[in-house]
Design a protein around this motif. Structure first.
Motif, PDB file in Angstrom:
ATOM      1  N   UNK A   1       0.838  -1.201   0.000  1.00 31.88           N
ATOM      2  CA  UNK A   1       0.000   0.000   0.000  1.00 31.88           C
ATOM      3  C   UNK A   1       0.873   1.250   0.000  1.00 31.88           C
TER       4      UNK A   1
ATOM      5  N   UNK B   1       2.446   1.167   3.638  1.00 31.42           N
ATOM      6  CA  UNK B   1       2.122   0.201   4.686  1.00 31.42           C
ATOM      7  C   UNK B   1       1.878  -1.154   4.041  1.00 31.42           C
ATOM      8  N   UNK B   2       1.864  -2.166   4.880  1.00 30.39           N
ATOM      9  CA  UNK B   2       1.388  -3.468   4.448  1.00 30.39           C
ATOM     10  C   UNK B   2       0.109  -3.764   5.209  1.00 30.39           C
TER      11      UNK B   2
ATOM     12  N   UNK C   1       1.450  -0.852  10.516  1.00 27.07           N
ATOM     13  CA  UNK C   1       1.670   0.587  10.685  1.00 27.07           C
ATOM     14  C   UNK C   1       1.899   1.275   9.350  1.00 27.07           C
ATOM     15  N   UNK C   2       1.310   2.474   9.222  1.00 25.80           N
ATOM     16  CA  UNK C   2       1.515   3.311   8.044  1.00 25.80           C
ATOM     17  C   UNK C   2       2.688   4.239   8.333  1.00 25.80           C
TER      18      UNK C   2
ATOM     19  N   UNK D   1      -1.121  10.246  15.599  1.00 27.31           N
ATOM     20  CA  UNK D   1       0.177  10.572  15.014  1.00 27.31           C
ATOM     21  C   UNK D   1       0.655  11.891  15.607  1.00 27.31           C
TER      22      UNK D   1
ATOM     23  N   UNK E   1       3.981   7.645  14.169  1.00 33.85           N
ATOM     24  CA  UNK E   1       2.920   6.978  14.895  1.00 33.85           C
ATOM     25  C   UNK E   1       3.181   7.059  16.390  1.00 33.85           C
TER      26      UNK E   1
ATOM     27  N   UNK F   1      -1.656   3.260  18.573  1.00 38.40           N
ATOM     28  CA  UNK F   1      -2.598   2.532  17.736  1.00 38.40           C
ATOM     29  C   UNK F   1      -3.521   1.787  18.687  1.00 38.40           C
TER      30      UNK F   1
END
Lengths: 111, 109
Positions: free
Chosen positions: A31, A94-95, A99-100, B36, B46, B49
């Protein structure tokens, strides 16, 4: 250990000029996406890709083109720059489910 | 339509005081929520989450599905916490994010 790399970091364009913002990632992420960051508006999605050869529009796609010929690269093209495209541009990758990660940003001024 | 709302554009807090940055969302389905942080002219990093339930740099955030909120909290603010904070959500795939408009946090020495 490069992560997401964007070039150029700074660019000044004249109205009507075209240019390409480059984005590359070395994490084999499927991605990739482009956002623009404007004061008071947060980050808004321009285009994104879920794999090589597949792209889709985000919230603010007008005036921008993308392609994804390889997994690693996701360039963003400004076809005919306008002052409204003055912004900071961030590429991300990302995958699935993970995490992006973001690039360092590209500051673009259109005069 | 999915949406993330951060009602405070600016927040100033004294060093050592508690911090709470508000985030509300709307999403049909089960979103994944993130915080973020962006330090001056740097890339977004980040911070948290919701599925990991970790505490990073003393910050925590709990997903409240009833109130559709994901507020960020820290019991004692530090000067190095001054930054721009963005709340964001994604679907299960994490291929893209929807961001709030951000809150600029300033810690007063």
């Amino acid at each position: 250990n490069a992560g997401v790399t964007q070039t150029p970091k700074f660019q000044v364009l004249k109205t009507g000029q075209s240019m390409t913002l480059q984005c590359a990632q070395d994490m084999n992420h499927e991605y990739m996406s482009w956002y623009r960051q404007d004061p008071g508006m947060g980050l808004r999605l321009i285009h994104y890709s879920v794999g090589a050869g597949i792209t889709d529009q985000g919230e603010v796609p007008n005036g921008y083109n993308v392609s994804r010929s390889t997994t690693e690269d996701f360039p963003l093209r400004l076809l005919s720059a306008a002052p409204s495209q003055t912004s900071v541009y961030f590429c991300a990758s990302s995958s699935q489910g993970n995490t992006i990660y973001f690039g360092e940003g590209s500051w673009l001024t259109v005069v | 339509a999915q949406r993330v709302t951060q009602p405070e554009k600016l927040l100033s807090v004294f060093k050592g005081a508690p911090v709470e940055l508000k985030c509300n969302y709307s999403y049909s389905g089960s979103p994944e929520l993130f915080w973020y942080v962006q330090y001056s002219r740097q890339r977004l990093q980040l911070l948290l989450r919701h599925i990991s339930r970790e505490s990073i740099k003393g910050f925590t955030a709990d997903l409240n599905k009833g109130e559709t909120s994901f507020h960020l909290k820290k019991p004692f603010a530090q000067e190095e916490d001054s930054a721009m904070y963005y709340c964001a959500l994604s679907g299960l795939g994490n291929e893209k994010l929807t961001f709030g408009t951000g809150t600029r946090l300033t810690i007063i020495p």
